[in-house]
Design a protein around this motif. Sequence first.
Motif, PDB file in Angstrom:
ATOM      1  N   GLY A 146      37.336  37.394  39.568  1.00 48.93           N
ATOM      2  CA  GLY A 146      37.771  38.964  39.336  1.00 48.93           C
ATOM      3  C   GLY A 146      37.590  39.559  40.542  1.00 48.93           C
ATOM      4  O   GLY A 146      38.247  40.884  40.358  1.00 48.93           O
ATOM      5  N   ARG A 159      43.618  38.581  42.845  1.00 49.35           N
ATOM      6  CA  ARG A 159      43.969  38.002  42.070  1.00 49.35           C
ATOM      7  C   ARG A 159      45.527  36.912  42.900  1.00 49.35           C
ATOM      8  O   ARG A 159      45.334  37.403  44.674  1.00 49.35           O
ATOM      9  CB  ARG A 159      45.672  38.524  40.877  1.00 49.35           C
ATOM     10  CG  ARG A 159      44.914  39.505  39.763  1.00 49.35           C
ATOM     11  CD  ARG A 159      45.580  39.577  38.910  1.00 49.35           C
ATOM     12  NE  ARG A 159      45.542  38.794  38.115  1.00 49.35           N
ATOM     13  CZ  ARG A 159      45.107  37.893  36.793  1.00 49.35           C
ATOM     14  NH1 ARG A 159      44.886  38.036  36.528  1.00 49.35           N
ATOM     15  NH2 ARG A 159      46.038  36.581  36.692  1.00 49.35           N
ATOM     16  N   ALA A 168      40.613  35.394  40.345  1.00 51.79           N
ATOM     17  CA  ALA A 168      41.209  35.135  39.052  1.00 51.79           C
ATOM     18  C   ALA A 168      43.016  34.710  39.453  1.00 51.79           C
ATOM     19  O   ALA A 168      43.479  35.334  40.725  1.00 51.79           O
ATOM     20  CB  ALA A 168      41.835  36.802  38.476  1.00 51.79           C
ATOM     21  N   CYS A 169      42.909  33.632  38.920  1.00 55.45           N
ATOM     22  CA  CYS A 169      44.462  32.763  39.493  1.00 55.45           C
ATOM     23  C   CYS A 169      45.321  32.186  38.497  1.00 55.45           C
ATOM     24  O   CYS A 169      45.015  32.582  37.119  1.00 55.45           O
ATOM     25  CB  CYS A 169      43.916  30.922  40.356  1.00 55.45           C
ATOM     26  SG  CYS A 169      43.688  31.318  41.576  1.00 55.45           S
ATOM     27  N   ASP A 170      46.534  32.698  38.731  1.00 55.54           N
ATOM     28  CA  ASP A 170      47.504  32.394  37.544  1.00 55.54           C
ATOM     29  C   ASP A 170      48.066  30.986  38.607  1.00 55.54           C
ATOM     30  O   ASP A 170      48.121  31.197  39.734  1.00 55.54           O
ATOM     31  CB  ASP A 170      48.856  33.177  37.550  1.00 55.54           C
ATOM     32  CG  ASP A 170      48.200  34.076  36.627  1.00 55.54           C
ATOM     33  OD1 ASP A 170      47.960  34.332  35.512  1.00 55.54           O
ATOM     34  OD2 ASP A 170      48.128  35.926  37.191  1.00 55.54           O
ATOM     35  N   GLY A 225      44.245  32.119  32.294  1.00 57.23           N
ATOM     36  CA  GLY A 225      45.502  32.433  34.169  1.00 57.23           C
ATOM     37  C   GLY A 225      46.919  32.611  33.183  1.00 57.23           C
ATOM     38  O   GLY A 225      46.121  30.605  32.419  1.00 57.23           O
ATOM     39  N   THR A 238      52.944  39.094  39.129  1.00 58.83           N
ATOM     40  CA  THR A 238      51.766  39.528  38.908  1.00 58.83           C
ATOM     41  C   THR A 238      50.413  39.141  39.486  1.00 58.83           C
ATOM     42  O   THR A 238      49.287  39.058  39.263  1.00 58.83           O
ATOM     43  CB  THR A 238      51.635  36.670  38.628  1.00 58.83           C
ATOM     44  OG1 THR A 238      51.658  37.052  39.964  1.00 58.83           O
ATOM     45  CG2 THR A 238      52.350  36.213  38.084  1.00 58.83           C
ATOM     46  N   ALA A 271      49.677  39.287  42.196  1.00 57.69           N
ATOM     47  CA  ALA A 271      49.199  38.949  42.833  1.00 57.69           C
ATOM     48  C   ALA A 271      49.209  38.759  44.462  1.00 57.69           C
ATOM     49  O   ALA A 271      49.708  39.602  44.559  1.00 57.69           O
ATOM     50  CB  ALA A 271      48.679  36.959  42.528  1.00 57.69           C
TER      51      ALA A 271
END
Length: 413
Positions: free
Chosen positions: A174, A178, A202-204, A236, A278, A280
Amino acid sequence: MPCVLLKHGEVFLRGRNRERFEERLRNNLRSALRGIGGSTWIQDARSVTVLGGQVPVEELVERAGKVIGFNSVHPAVRVPSTVDDITSAAVEALAALKAERPGITFAVRARRRDKSFPLTSSRFSAEVGSHIQRALGLPVNLTAPDVELSIEIDRHGSYLSWARHPGQGGLPVGSSGRALALLSGGYDSPVAAYRAMRRGLACDFVHFTGAPYTNASSVYKAYALARELNRYQPAGRLHIIALGRAQKQLAIAGAGKLQVVAQRRLMLRAAGALARDTRAAALVMGDSLGQVASQTLTNMATVDQAAELPVLRPLVGWDKQEIIDEAHRIGTAEISVLPDEDCCNLLAPERVSTRAHVPEVERVERRLEMDELIEELVRSAQCMRPGEEETQDGPAATVSLPAQQEAGRCTAS
């Protein structure tokens, strides 16, 4: 008092931003402790985090060992910072080890963080070592000891440890923003997501299935992989997109040997649209240069041309065995070997172009209503939260202690 010492990694080099990185690291540790089944406490020291509570030390070590940003994890005991207390605890610890392993050699490494302590680090190491020798008769080996007793001397408490477990290293998840990781069922993409996490992302996750022309086996694998990866980060989300009909439209449009490259461009477009929701700022893929026909430099460049966001490929220079070894280490290999119906094999031609150029792929794409197709793919996406079922008890009862506060005074929040 039993506890765990967590040695910081790259956070130590962050300069004026160090405090922000350390706070992120502690927040991630709190997240890893959710649902642990007892109260815990966290205390800050210089380049070290101390963890303890009404939980077995082994459980604390396991949870903390998954937190990216700590270089090493040391089970320890905390004692008052006096010569007598530290020496007595050292003899007691080595006596217990001697009972399990007679004839062990040892070394003492003391580090005096509190400069008001009456003895220097090297002198105190020798003093404690001599006391252990006289009390237990154990031989000293300063080069390659069987047991290395580490003593961290601080003003409000000292810590003795004689075991060291490797941490994950890297930057706190984080701290770099992202990303959205494209997650297939193979070895590569989970390892790529993990390596992105180690650089602070930080991964989705997004997984593309061949539905309705394939079964749900790949979804089960993607869920299991995302759940395993979420052990290394605050959980995530996993997005599932059914790509089968869009793949068929590409085939009908005459993609031919460009089919694989065209559908990878389609995936990046859909992932980019999903990334806006998201928050990202990048996409992560598991490509390794030259590993398969679709991963040549020309094909990667053609795929990237369709992306609105930067495409990160942490494994671009890795060979397959390196990737498999890393998958075993992080716990995803056992899932990746399970059988599934991979959407990448759906409608794949016998020969895949290794030099697909943008103009020829765009000619195929112009035969489709691409904007509407992407909109429909994203609108029909399903969202899951792997790993949340393991923390339904809510956040762990964890408090943070200022460095000057005695650990014994903390109470569960």
